[in-house]
Design an enzyme around this catalytic site. Structure first.
Site, PDB file in Angstrom:
ATOM      1  NE  ARG A   1      -4.054  -1.890   0.102  1.00  0.00           N
ATOM      2  CZ  ARG A   1      -4.055  -2.999  -0.596  1.00  0.00           C
ATOM      3  NH1 ARG A   1      -3.012  -3.300  -1.370  1.00  0.00           N
ATOM      4  NH2 ARG A   1      -5.077  -3.837  -0.522  1.00  0.00           N
TER       5      ARG A   1
ATOM      6  CG  ASP B   1     -16.132   3.620   5.285  1.00  0.00           C
ATOM      7  OD1 ASP B   1     -16.663   2.498   5.354  1.00  0.00           O
ATOM      8  OD2 ASP B   1     -14.894   3.784   5.294  1.00  0.00           O
TER       9      ASP B   1
END
Length: 283
Positions: A38, A146
């Site tokens: 990532r 979220d």
């Protein structure tokens, strides 16, 4: 991404601590390759070949990099009608109990957090339309929240592939979705408009408090990514977000009883849920 060396032990620690402070999520040593991948993706996106330069950019939040960094580490696996036993419990028991506890004419607020790309809050709207005869006689507010802002963009668009729809019957897909390309379907506008979306960080009290209070919260499969301290903090924040007598539904592998003593366990025919006792305040 082979041009990027694996992060060192010290770099791994720094990134892990930064992510933990911002989100409450914990990534153990076994996740080092996942984190490296990532980080490498973000460095490639920014044209950086040096971890120190990237970490500096992260710490000063240059060009909103913290938001992009957090987005890269969130887990967004979901689909429509996931854990539908809780949806059955919602219409069979939870809403009826909330109706009896509130003055006539008040609205009912449902919160899906984290909502990922929208399948879960849209499932609430779809389920109510199909399975709650009283849906047209009450004002229902459904909010999806979220920490991942890219997920929120996707949720607002309401476009899904076959896997997301795998639990829905062809009749439901035909009724509530429109073709949006090869193996892609978009929710009809009325259903998209029935759900609102907003960013939230459930370990940040101010972020959670800004959303007000709810009758039922669906917070599924996120506490498993936290350590004990972050779980307790998130539980306290969610407790404050429930109206007295309100309910919270967790994922099937999660138990609020192991996290916080604030909630009362309620066992219904379809699901075990957790309730904020009436008259009980945090602390």
């Amino acid at each position: 991404m082979s041009e990027f060396p694996l992060v060192s032990e010290e770099e791994f620690r720094k990134v892990g601590e930064f992510l933990y402070r911002r989100t409450g999520m914990v990534f153990a040593e076994t996740k080092r390759y996942y984190m490296h991948r990532r980080i490498a993706e973000r460095m490639a996106e920014l044209g950086l070949a040096d971890f120190a330069a990237y970490f500096h950019r992260l710490r000063v939040d240059s060009d909103g990099e913290v938001e992009q960094f957090i987005n890269a580490f969130t887990v967004n696996e979901t689909y429509f009608y996931r854990e539908d036993h809780q949806l059955r419990c919602l219409t069979a028991d939870l809403l009826g109990e909330r109706m009896r506890a509130k003055p006539a004419g008040q609205s009912y607020r449902l919160w899906s957090v984290p909502c990922s790309t929208g399948e879960e809050p849209y499932s609430l709207a779809l389920w109510l339309l199909e399975n709650w005869p009283e849906v047209d006689t009450h004002e229902i507010e459904i909010l999806g929240s979220d920490i991942d802002t890219k997920c929120l963009e996707a949720a607002r668009a309401g476009i899904y592939g076959a896997r997301a729809l795998m639990r829905l019957t062809p009749a439901l897909v035909g009724k509530y979705f429109e073709a949006a390309g090869p193996d892609r379907w978009r929710l009809v506008a009325d259903l998209r408009d029935s759900v609102q979306f907003s960013p939230v960080n459930i370990v940040d009290p101010e972020s959670v408090r800004a959303h007000g209070t709810f009758d039922v919260i669906f917070c599924r499969n996120v506490l498993i990514y936290f350590d004990d301290a972050s779980r307790r903090l998130a539980a306290e924040n969610l407790f404050e977000s429930l109206a007295p007598g309100g309910f919270i539904c967790l994922g099937h592998t999660e138990s609020m009883s192991r996290v916080s003593p604030l909630f009362e366990v309620r066992r219904f025919a379809d699901a075990i849920v957790y309730q904020r006792p009436r008259g009980k305040a945090h602390g």
